[in-house]
Design a protein around this motif. Structure first.
Motif, PDB file in Angstrom:
ATOM      1  N   GLN A   1       0.827  -1.206   0.000  1.00 29.55           N
ATOM      2  CA  GLN A   1       0.000   0.000   0.000  1.00 29.55           C
ATOM      3  C   GLN A   1       0.860   1.254   0.000  1.00 29.55           C
ATOM      4  OE1 GLN A   1      -1.065   2.348   2.791  1.00 29.55           O
ATOM      5  NE2 GLN A   1       0.827   1.667   3.746  1.00 29.55           N
TER       6      GLN A   1
ATOM      7  N   ILE B   1      -5.917   0.491  -2.904  1.00 29.36           N
ATOM      8  CA  ILE B   1      -7.077  -0.039  -2.180  1.00 29.36           C
ATOM      9  C   ILE B   1      -7.139  -1.561  -2.199  1.00 29.36           C
ATOM     10  CG2 ILE B   1      -8.407   2.065  -2.554  1.00 29.36           C
ATOM     11  CD1 ILE B   1     -10.090   0.416  -4.615  1.00 29.36           C
TER      12      ILE B   1
ATOM     13  N   TYR C   1      -6.765  -3.356   1.120  1.00 25.47           N
ATOM     14  CA  TYR C   1      -7.672  -2.975   2.204  1.00 25.47           C
ATOM     15  C   TYR C   1      -8.968  -3.770   2.144  1.00 25.47           C
ATOM     16  CZ  TYR C   1      -4.689   0.942   3.403  1.00 25.47           C
ATOM     17  OH  TYR C   1      -3.616   1.711   3.811  1.00 25.47           O
TER      18      TYR C   1
ATOM     19  N   MET D   1     -15.139   1.055   2.099  1.00 31.44           N
ATOM     20  CA  MET D   1     -14.295   1.197   0.919  1.00 31.44           C
ATOM     21  C   MET D   1     -14.667   2.388   0.043  1.00 31.44           C
ATOM     22  SD  MET D   1     -11.718   0.410  -0.820  1.00 31.44           S
ATOM     23  CE  MET D   1     -11.127  -1.084  -0.026  1.00 31.44           C
TER      24      MET D   1
ATOM     25  N   LYS E   1     -11.840   5.002  -0.735  1.00 33.15           N
ATOM     26  CA  LYS E   1     -11.336   5.174  -2.099  1.00 33.15           C
ATOM     27  C   LYS E   1     -11.524   6.606  -2.584  1.00 33.15           C
ATOM     28  CE  LYS E   1     -11.656   3.453  -6.826  1.00 33.15           C
ATOM     29  NZ  LYS E   1     -12.291   2.490  -7.744  1.00 33.15           N
TER      30      LYS E   1
END
Length: 112
Positions: A11, A24, A27, A46, A50
């Motif tokens: 990441q 992302i 995650y 999310m 995002k």
């Protein structure tokens, strides 16, 4: 299956490349980002996660986080980073705590 420190590095690398999809990908769909020690929720889920980071990348195209140090204990990774290249010109020290659940980063705390 990536080790916790490999997820954290993946990441970080994607963050520095401003590759939102790669960023992302490590995650969890129900990611939760909080402040530490207050535990105040900064981002939840999310979609919100995002959108926030995509906008951050657009607003700060030269931003870069250099890893100063990393601590790994089981499913917890703590990164200390030096962030440069922000649009406002301000450099920052960041400490992020990542908790890995089911091979994804599920919880993040940013130390105030």
């Amino acid at each position: 299956m990536l080790k916790p420190e490999e997820l954290a590095q993946k990441q970080l690398d994607a963050y520095n490349k401003q590759d939102i999809e790669a960023f992302i990908s490590v995650y969890s769909e129900d990611v939760l980002v909080r402040e530490f020690p207050s535990n105040k929720v900064m981002l939840s889920g999310m979609e919100e996660f995002k959108n926030r980071y995509a906008q951050l990348f657009i607003n700060n195209p030269n931003q870069h986080a250099a890893l100063n140090s990393r601590i790994v204990k089981d499913h917890i990774v703590i990164d200390h980073e030096h962030v440069t290249g922000r649009a406002n010109g301000i450099e920052a020290e960041a400490v992020a705590i990542y908790e890995i659940v089911n091979d994804k980063i599920k919880h993040v705390w940013f130390v105030n």
